[in-house]
Design a protein around this motif. Structure first.
Motif, PDB file in Angstrom:
ATOM      1  N   PRO A 105      -7.444  -9.655   8.572  1.00 16.05           N
ATOM      2  CA  PRO A 105      -6.064  -9.800   8.092  1.00 16.05           C
ATOM      3  C   PRO A 105      -5.870 -10.944   7.089  1.00 16.05           C
ATOM      4  O   PRO A 105      -5.455 -12.038   7.433  1.00 16.05           O
ATOM      5  CB  PRO A 105      -5.270 -10.049   9.380  1.00 16.05           C
ATOM      6  CG  PRO A 105      -6.246 -10.616  10.337  1.00 16.05           C
ATOM      7  CD  PRO A 105      -7.590 -10.077   9.957  1.00 16.05           C
ATOM      8  N   LEU A 106      -6.207 -10.649   5.851  1.00 14.80           N
ATOM      9  CA  LEU A 106      -6.006 -11.590   4.758  1.00 14.80           C
ATOM     10  C   LEU A 106      -5.000 -11.004   3.777  1.00 14.80           C
ATOM     11  O   LEU A 106      -4.834  -9.780   3.718  1.00 14.80           O
ATOM     12  CB  LEU A 106      -7.335 -11.856   4.038  1.00 14.80           C
ATOM     13  CG  LEU A 106      -8.424 -12.539   4.850  1.00 14.80           C
ATOM     14  CD1 LEU A 106      -9.737 -12.525   4.080  1.00 14.80           C
ATOM     15  CD2 LEU A 106      -8.017 -13.956   5.204  1.00 14.80           C
ATOM     16  N   PRO A 107      -4.364 -11.836   2.972  1.00 14.44           N
ATOM     17  CA  PRO A 107      -3.435 -11.308   1.966  1.00 14.44           C
ATOM     18  C   PRO A 107      -4.139 -10.339   1.015  1.00 14.44           C
ATOM     19  O   PRO A 107      -5.251 -10.608   0.563  1.00 14.44           O
ATOM     20  CB  PRO A 107      -2.956 -12.560   1.222  1.00 14.44           C
ATOM     21  CG  PRO A 107      -3.191 -13.681   2.174  1.00 14.44           C
ATOM     22  CD  PRO A 107      -4.396 -13.295   2.980  1.00 14.44           C
ATOM     23  N   GLY A 108      -3.517  -9.211   0.747  1.00 12.10           N
ATOM     24  CA  GLY A 108      -4.075  -8.228  -0.170  1.00 12.10           C
ATOM     25  C   GLY A 108      -5.002  -7.220   0.467  1.00 12.10           C
ATOM     26  O   GLY A 108      -5.489  -6.315  -0.200  1.00 12.10           O
ATOM     27  N   THR A 109      -5.280  -7.387   1.759  1.00 11.35           N
ATOM     28  CA  THR A 109      -6.089  -6.391   2.460  1.00 11.35           C
ATOM     29  C   THR A 109      -5.172  -5.687   3.454  1.00 11.35           C
ATOM     30  O   THR A 109      -4.060  -6.120   3.685  1.00 11.35           O
ATOM     31  CB  THR A 109      -7.261  -7.043   3.216  1.00 11.35           C
ATOM     32  OG1 THR A 109      -6.753  -7.837   4.288  1.00 11.35           O
ATOM     33  CG2 THR A 109      -8.103  -7.894   2.291  1.00 11.35           C
ATOM     34  N   GLY A 110      -5.630  -4.623   4.022  1.00  8.22           N
ATOM     35  CA  GLY A 110      -4.828  -3.921   5.019  1.00  8.22           C
ATOM     36  C   GLY A 110      -4.912  -2.430   4.835  1.00  8.22           C
ATOM     37  O   GLY A 110      -5.618  -1.921   3.958  1.00  8.22           O
ATOM     38  N   ALA A 111      -4.181  -1.721   5.668  1.00 12.01           N
ATOM     39  CA  ALA A 111      -4.253  -0.260   5.688  1.00 12.01           C
ATOM     40  C   ALA A 111      -3.762   0.357   4.379  1.00 12.01           C
ATOM     41  O   ALA A 111      -4.358   1.306   3.881  1.00 12.01           O
ATOM     42  CB  ALA A 111      -3.452   0.284   6.869  1.00 12.01           C
ATOM     43  N   TRP A 112      -2.690  -0.172   3.825  1.00 14.75           N
ATOM     44  CA  TRP A 112      -2.156   0.394   2.587  1.00 14.75           C
ATOM     45  C   TRP A 112      -3.155   0.256   1.445  1.00 14.75           C
ATOM     46  O   TRP A 112      -3.493   1.228   0.778  1.00 14.75           O
ATOM     47  CB  TRP A 112      -0.833  -0.276   2.218  1.00 14.75           C
ATOM     48  CG  TRP A 112       0.337   0.231   2.984  1.00 14.75           C
ATOM     49  CD1 TRP A 112       0.693  -0.092   4.271  1.00 14.75           C
ATOM     50  CD2 TRP A 112       1.305   1.170   2.529  1.00 14.75           C
ATOM     51  NE1 TRP A 112       1.826   0.585   4.629  1.00 14.75           N
ATOM     52  CE2 TRP A 112       2.233   1.365   3.573  1.00 14.75           C
ATOM     53  CE3 TRP A 112       1.496   1.861   1.339  1.00 14.75           C
ATOM     54  CZ2 TRP A 112       3.319   2.218   3.469  1.00 14.75           C
ATOM     55  CZ3 TRP A 112       2.593   2.705   1.232  1.00 14.75           C
ATOM     56  CH2 TRP A 112       3.486   2.889   2.292  1.00 14.75           C
ATOM     57  N   THR A 113      -3.643  -0.950   1.219  1.00 12.11           N
ATOM     58  CA  THR A 113      -4.577  -1.187   0.112  1.00 12.11           C
ATOM     59  C   THR A 113      -5.899  -0.469   0.368  1.00 12.11           C
ATOM     60  O   THR A 113      -6.460   0.145  -0.547  1.00 12.11           O
ATOM     61  CB  THR A 113      -4.828  -2.692  -0.071  1.00 12.11           C
ATOM     62  OG1 THR A 113      -3.573  -3.358  -0.209  1.00 12.11           O
ATOM     63  CG2 THR A 113      -5.668  -2.965  -1.299  1.00 12.11           C
TER      64      THR A 113
END
Length: 156
Positions: A105-113
């Motif tokens: 869980p870092l900024p710019g990562t995640g399910a959407w990206t």
């Protein structure tokens, strides 16, 4: 309590915030962690197949439109950049890399990206969705642990 459960669900569906914001919210508002985790996971996973199947089409359609073109172009470029970077680093372990990309869980990562990147790279639908779902489970576990630690450290 129901209101906070709905908020956790909806926040976990918001791009960039996702369950990174939803789980701490639930913990701060004294929802049981197990309930917060389940609701946030469900909300974060729900858009994954939809994003994979439709996001690229919608973004390509809208990139030339007057009001939304700049934002849609930004989303396409971000997804393509993330996808190329992931593919270059991962090689044959691309789906494991996708799982970790979504799961840390870092900024710019995640399910959407991650899902957008998988879609733009024409990765296999089933493997991509499973990797993103695994990443969401991992991110949820990490955020749950960090939220509990933050609450106990800061006396919340």
């Amino acid at each position: 309590m129901f209101k906070h459960c709905v908020i956790v669900f909806l926040v976990s569906m918001v791009p960039l915030i996702e369950l990174r914001g939803a789980i701490p919210y639930g913990v701060v508002y004294d929802l049981p962690l197990w309930l917060t985790y389940i609701i946030a996971i469900a909300g974060n996973i729900l858009p994954v197949p939809i994003i994979y199947l439709f996001a690229r089409r919608v973004l390509l359609w809208g990139k030339d439109k007057k009001l939304i073109g700049r934002f849609f172009t930004f989303c396409l470029e971000k997804g393509e950049k993330a996808g190329r970077k992931l593919q270059a680093k991962a090689g044959r372990g691309l789906y494991w890399a996708l799982l970790l990309f979504v799961g840390i869980p870092l900024p710019g990562t995640g399910a959407w990206t991650g899902t957008l990147a998988a879609s733009l790279l024409d990765m296999d639908f089933k493997k991509s969705v499973l990797a993103c779902m695994g990443g969401v489970l991992l991110a949820g576990a990490i955020m749950g642990a960090l939220s509990l630690l933050g609450v106990s450290v800061f006396g919340g």
